[in-house]
Scaffold this motif. Structure first.
Motif, PDB file in Angstrom:
ATOM      1  N   CYS A 188      17.216   5.039 -11.305  1.00 40.84           N
ATOM      2  CA  CYS A 188      16.224   5.752 -10.521  1.00 40.84           C
ATOM      3  C   CYS A 188      15.702   4.647  -9.558  1.00 40.84           C
ATOM      4  O   CYS A 188      14.880   5.185  -8.972  1.00 40.84           O
ATOM      5  CB  CYS A 188      14.922   6.234 -11.629  1.00 40.84           C
ATOM      6  SG  CYS A 188      15.371   7.163 -12.820  1.00 40.84           S
ATOM      7  N   ARG A 189      16.012   3.638  -9.635  1.00 40.65           N
ATOM      8  CA  ARG A 189      15.397   2.735  -8.630  1.00 40.65           C
ATOM      9  C   ARG A 189      15.929   3.312  -7.075  1.00 40.65           C
ATOM     10  O   ARG A 189      17.011   3.492  -6.890  1.00 40.65           O
ATOM     11  CB  ARG A 189      15.787   1.296  -8.829  1.00 40.65           C
ATOM     12  CG  ARG A 189      15.058   0.892 -10.106  1.00 40.65           C
ATOM     13  CD  ARG A 189      15.698  -0.455 -10.685  1.00 40.65           C
ATOM     14  NE  ARG A 189      15.056  -0.423 -11.906  1.00 40.65           N
ATOM     15  CZ  ARG A 189      15.548  -1.033 -12.908  1.00 40.65           C
ATOM     16  NH1 ARG A 189      16.518  -2.099 -12.737  1.00 40.65           N
ATOM     17  NH2 ARG A 189      14.920  -1.254 -14.065  1.00 40.65           N
ATOM     18  N   PRO A 190      14.842   3.067  -6.281  1.00 41.49           N
ATOM     19  CA  PRO A 190      15.182   3.594  -5.008  1.00 41.49           C
ATOM     20  C   PRO A 190      16.058   2.487  -4.110  1.00 41.49           C
ATOM     21  O   PRO A 190      16.406   1.354  -4.506  1.00 41.49           O
ATOM     22  CB  PRO A 190      13.813   3.488  -4.375  1.00 41.49           C
ATOM     23  CG  PRO A 190      13.110   2.619  -5.079  1.00 41.49           C
ATOM     24  CD  PRO A 190      13.562   2.674  -6.374  1.00 41.49           C
ATOM     25  N   ILE A 191      16.701   2.896  -2.899  1.00 36.81           N
ATOM     26  CA  ILE A 191      17.640   2.132  -2.077  1.00 36.81           C
ATOM     27  C   ILE A 191      16.510   1.131  -1.342  1.00 36.81           C
ATOM     28  O   ILE A 191      15.633   1.584  -0.735  1.00 36.81           O
ATOM     29  CB  ILE A 191      18.226   2.926  -1.145  1.00 36.81           C
ATOM     30  CG1 ILE A 191      19.239   3.901  -2.025  1.00 36.81           C
ATOM     31  CG2 ILE A 191      19.005   2.174  -0.199  1.00 36.81           C
ATOM     32  CD1 ILE A 191      19.663   5.055  -0.994  1.00 36.81           C
ATOM     33  N   VAL A 192      16.693  -0.114  -1.566  1.00 36.30           N
ATOM     34  CA  VAL A 192      16.232  -1.082  -0.600  1.00 36.30           C
ATOM     35  C   VAL A 192      17.157  -1.869   0.438  1.00 36.30           C
ATOM     36  O   VAL A 192      18.333  -1.965   0.129  1.00 36.30           O
ATOM     37  CB  VAL A 192      15.220  -1.883  -1.301  1.00 36.30           C
ATOM     38  CG1 VAL A 192      14.130  -1.249  -1.879  1.00 36.30           C
ATOM     39  CG2 VAL A 192      15.725  -2.725  -2.271  1.00 36.30           C
TER      40      VAL A 192
ATOM     41  N   HIS B 178       7.691   0.831  -6.540  1.00 33.64           N
ATOM     42  CA  HIS B 178       7.702   2.057  -5.387  1.00 33.64           C
ATOM     43  C   HIS B 178       7.512   3.195  -6.374  1.00 33.64           C
ATOM     44  O   HIS B 178       6.883   4.254  -5.862  1.00 33.64           O
ATOM     45  CB  HIS B 178       8.946   1.960  -4.861  1.00 33.64           C
ATOM     46  CG  HIS B 178       8.676   2.994  -3.563  1.00 33.64           C
ATOM     47  ND1 HIS B 178       9.447   4.168  -3.834  1.00 33.64           N
ATOM     48  CD2 HIS B 178       8.047   3.017  -2.467  1.00 33.64           C
ATOM     49  CE1 HIS B 178       9.298   4.749  -2.814  1.00 33.64           C
ATOM     50  NE2 HIS B 178       8.408   4.023  -2.102  1.00 33.64           N
ATOM     51  N   ARG B 179       8.266   3.453  -7.437  1.00 29.42           N
ATOM     52  CA  ARG B 179       8.303   4.639  -8.009  1.00 29.42           C
ATOM     53  C   ARG B 179       7.499   4.912  -9.403  1.00 29.42           C
ATOM     54  O   ARG B 179       7.523   5.864  -9.952  1.00 29.42           O
ATOM     55  CB  ARG B 179       9.647   5.172  -8.296  1.00 29.42           C
ATOM     56  CG  ARG B 179      10.056   6.500  -8.405  1.00 29.42           C
ATOM     57  CD  ARG B 179      11.391   6.622  -8.570  1.00 29.42           C
ATOM     58  NE  ARG B 179      12.491   6.141  -7.773  1.00 29.42           N
ATOM     59  CZ  ARG B 179      13.049   6.768  -6.974  1.00 29.42           C
ATOM     60  NH1 ARG B 179      13.174   8.021  -6.919  1.00 29.42           N
ATOM     61  NH2 ARG B 179      13.734   5.985  -6.046  1.00 29.42           N
TER      62      ARG B 179
ATOM     63  N   GLY C  80       3.894   9.212  -8.858  1.00 29.91           N
ATOM     64  CA  GLY C  80       4.212  10.192  -8.023  1.00 29.91           C
ATOM     65  C   GLY C  80       4.005  11.409  -8.547  1.00 29.91           C
ATOM     66  O   GLY C  80       3.579  11.946  -9.438  1.00 29.91           O
TER      67      GLY C  80
ATOM     68  N   ARG D 123       2.556   4.563  -0.908  1.00 28.26           N
ATOM     69  CA  ARG D 123       2.346   5.685  -1.714  1.00 28.26           C
ATOM     70  C   ARG D 123       0.860   5.746  -2.155  1.00 28.26           C
ATOM     71  O   ARG D 123       0.353   6.488  -3.005  1.00 28.26           O
ATOM     72  CB  ARG D 123       3.238   5.765  -3.021  1.00 28.26           C
ATOM     73  CG  ARG D 123       4.831   5.444  -2.779  1.00 28.26           C
ATOM     74  CD  ARG D 123       5.410   6.055  -3.688  1.00 28.26           C
ATOM     75  NE  ARG D 123       5.886   7.313  -3.216  1.00 28.26           N
ATOM     76  CZ  ARG D 123       6.473   8.383  -3.898  1.00 28.26           C
ATOM     77  NH1 ARG D 123       6.740   8.233  -5.070  1.00 28.26           N
ATOM     78  NH2 ARG D 123       6.752   9.588  -3.151  1.00 28.26           N
ATOM     79  N   ALA D 124      -0.043   4.967  -1.405  1.00 26.97           N
ATOM     80  CA  ALA D 124      -1.544   5.106  -1.503  1.00 26.97           C
ATOM     81  C   ALA D 124      -2.062   6.368  -1.518  1.00 26.97           C
ATOM     82  O   ALA D 124      -2.907   6.870  -1.916  1.00 26.97           O
ATOM     83  CB  ALA D 124      -2.119   3.828  -0.799  1.00 26.97           C
TER      84      ALA D 124
ATOM     85  N   ILE E  48       0.801  -1.136  -0.108  1.00 31.86           N
ATOM     86  CA  ILE E  48       0.163  -0.071  -0.109  1.00 31.86           C
ATOM     87  C   ILE E  48       0.825   1.172   0.128  1.00 31.86           C
ATOM     88  O   ILE E  48       0.338   2.664   0.200  1.00 31.86           O
ATOM     89  CB  ILE E  48      -0.925   0.169   1.213  1.00 31.86           C
ATOM     90  CG1 ILE E  48      -0.276   0.125   2.530  1.00 31.86           C
ATOM     91  CG2 ILE E  48      -1.829  -1.118   1.067  1.00 31.86           C
ATOM     92  CD1 ILE E  48      -1.125   0.489   3.758  1.00 31.86           C
TER      93      ILE E  48
END
Lengths: 166, 465
Positions: B411-415, B429-430, B433, B380-381, B378
């Motif tokens: 562009c991929r986020p840090i996980v 995730h992205r 937005g 960024r819902a 969920i």
């Protein structure tokens, strides 16, 4: 009217190059050791509270806006999200029950779940307690993030709103 | 100035905050039917499951009422309204005069006409009192029937299941969480319940509760003729605005207490907020009671501000829900149950990937987001919720709303748990937005962190592409 101190990080999207140093700085600042090498290699759980949004040529770093009347605080069913006296909006992790109401309410998408010791909790920008300037702002190489600490009009803004008749 | 607040939950607390922001000297009286300070009502299911210790239940920290200068009247409730004399009647015949009155008595659980409902072993589940009753009875229970598969029903069933009881949920409609889930998503939710061994019966209703000679519950019989053994029954078929004590007053009451844009009722100086009111629904464009926590907070804030002489307008609301059971998360807002071919004027965008457990649905009407439903991930819902608040025209980026958008590696986020030189991919995730929104919108919101619905209200022309 009570004057409120405003403490906010504003992104300037014209200056942002999308380098994502702010994400790295944030993840390091919120790690246990605050050391970039061990944060990424040993702790194995770098978690950035800010997210660089990108779409084509547009990019900017979006973290919690620390709203005057935050949606997340309204929605929190456990009282874990609070507005502090200095205007910061903080989540008290020990109170959070990870229901997800804040995640669903925040129109910025600025609250995420972070797993701490196997338990998911809401996590959001805390404006780096103990630092004069938040880590993301200090790390930004192109001044795409500015830290505003002005004594703002706070609630007066919303107060002036007129009722539309009819 | 004397403020009297009837009821003591989230709407009352936010009203106290709002009053004290403008009026430091006025007297505030809070009529609290329950002999305790405001607590987090939704957390009682967490408490029953043992996930929350009792000291975390209070909504505000200790000393909150003292710090705000509030006089608490415990154990009494509002019994009648005498607006011509400017006073309210309390339990025991006591009268209390007011200059401004806030009705925040919330809602009471609806008890359906079931044979044998009265008596021990059958409880609703909305207040601390119910929690105490259930916890006391738990020792004698091995099997429980939960009537109603709504939010309270599902959370209570989960809690009882975690306490080691055999739980059967009985729902009248054909799916669980009927006001939130649609056909496909409810199948997912049912699978999740089956996986954890929770029983459910759909499309059936309880007609009678069987008791032995001592009055103890032995089981329930259903309309279809099935009999389910149980020692306890939880009734969670919804709540109704608590308008009973107000019925003889000149207040305008429909389903709930009708209020105007300022949360004021038809009687001057009498305001209402929370589950008791019938306020404007932003999506349906009509007044109706919406019983969710965030709206109660918001309405209390607006009412409190107006009571203390401010001028604030309530733009409306819509249901926002996030519920999880056994780690299965459901997030929804607005119209979320609409099926793709249900109505012509409504467009439904869906992205379903069963293998990865992705379910996203956005409901559009006239190119504006009217609701969404997301399962499992969920994050960024809230951006969808923001789109509903702002009533933004999404025609320009409709294709990105639910679909997966592949993003370049950089562009991929840090996980977690990855080498620093190759940030892991978390495409979902992205996917969507603020960067996709038109510039005029982005500017507006980054510059002024106020309430989105208040900035955007009624002038969408200015902010189009």
């Amino acid at each position: 009217m009570v004057k409120q101190i405003r403490r906010r990080v504003y992104p300037i999207e014209e200056n942002c190059m999308g380098c994502r140093l702010c994400e790295v700085a944030c993840a390091v600042e919120h790690s246990k050791t605050k050391d970039p090498i061990s944060a990424f290699l040993e702790e194995g759980n770098p978690f950035s509270l800010t997210v660089v949004e990108m779409a084509g040529p547009v990019s900017f770093s979006l973290a919690c806006r620390h709203c005057d009347e935050p949606y997340c605080v309204e929605a929190c069913i456990s009282g874990a999200l609070r507005v502090e006296d200095d205007g910061r909006v903080l989540v008290y992790e020990e109170v959070c029950v990870a229901c997800g109401m804040c995640v669903v309410s925040c129109p910025w998408g600025a609250i995420r779940f972070r797993e701490v010791d196997g338990v998911k909790k809401a996590a959001k920008c805390d404006l780096c307690p103990g630092r004069e300037v938040p880590a993301c702002v200090a790390a930004c190489p192109n001044r795409a993030l500015i830290f505003d600490t002005a004594l703002g009009p706070g609630l007066e803004l919303v107060e002036e709103e007129e009722i539309i008749e009819g | 100035m004397r403020y009297v607040i009837a009821g003591n939950s989230v709407a009352a607390v936010s009203a106290i905050d709002a009053i004290r922001r403008r009026d430091q000297d006025g007297e505030i009286y809070v009529i609290s039917p329950e002999p305790r300070t405001a607590y987090c009502r939704p957390l009682i299911t967490y408490k029953l499951a043992g996930q929350v210790p009792p000291e975390r239940l209070p909504y505000r920290q200790e000393g909150y009422y003292r710090a705000k200068g509030v006089n608490l009247i415990y154990g009494k409730s509002l019994e009648g309204l005498e607006p011509e004399k400017g006073r309210v009647a309390l339990t025991g015949g006591e009268r209390l005069e007011y200059d401004r009155l806030l009705l925040a008595m919330g809602a009471v659980p609806f008890m359906p006409p079931i044979e044998g409902l009265d008596g021990p072993g059958v409880y609703p589940f909305t207040t601390m009192e119910h929690l105490e009753l259930v916890e006391a009875a738990l020792r004698d229970w091995r099997e429980v029937v939960v009537v109603g598969a709504g939010m309270i029903g599902i959370k209570a069933a989960e809690a009882l299941h975690l306490r080691g009881l055999r739980v059967t949920v009985v729902e009248l409609l054909d799916r669980i969480l009927p006001i939130v889930l649609d056909g496909t998503s409810s199948v997912w939710a049912q699978r999740e319940m089956e996986k954890h061994g929770m029983g459910y019966i759909l499309g059936d209703s309880v007609v009678a509760i069987e008791r032995d000679r001592k009055g103890n519950v032995q089981g329930v019989s259903l309309k279809s003729g099935t009999r389910v053994p149980a020692q306890g029954v939880i009734v969670a078929v919804g709540v109704r605005p608590n308008v009973g004590p107000l019925s003889s007053s000149p207040l305008q009451i429909n389903k709930g207490v009708v209020v105007d844009d300022c949360m004021e009722t038809n009687i001057e100086g009498v305001y209402a907020a929370g589950d008791i009111v019938e306020a404007y629904d932003l999506i349906l464009g009509a007044k109706r009671p919406i019983q969710v926590w965030p709206l109660a907070f918001r309405q209390g804030l607006i009412a409190g501000a107006n009571m203390a002489g401010g001028r604030r307008r309530y733009v409306g609301g819509f249901p926002i829900n996030a519920v999880g059971f056994f780690g299965f998360k459901v997030a929804s807002a607005g119209l979320s149950t609409v099926e793709p071919d249900m109505e012509e004027s409504i467009e439904v965008l869906r992205f379903v990937d069963e293998e990865r457990g992705i379910f996203r649905k956005v409901v559009l009407g006239n190119n504006k987001v009217m609701g969404f439903l997301i399962l499992n991930d969920i994050s960024r819902a809230g951006i969808y919720t923001g789109l509903i608040w702002s009533r933004m025209d999404v025609a320009g980026f409709k294709e990105y709303l639910v679909d997966e958008v592949s993003v370049p590696e950089s562009c991929r986020p840090i996980v977690s748990g990855t080498e620093p030189w190759s940030f892991d991919t978390m495409k979902t995730h992205r996917r969507f937005g603020w960067a996709l929104f038109p510039l005029s919108y982005r500017k507006q919101f980054t510059a002024m962190p106020s309430r989105i619905e208040e900035i955007c209200a009624f002038d969408s022309e200015v902010y189009t592409l």
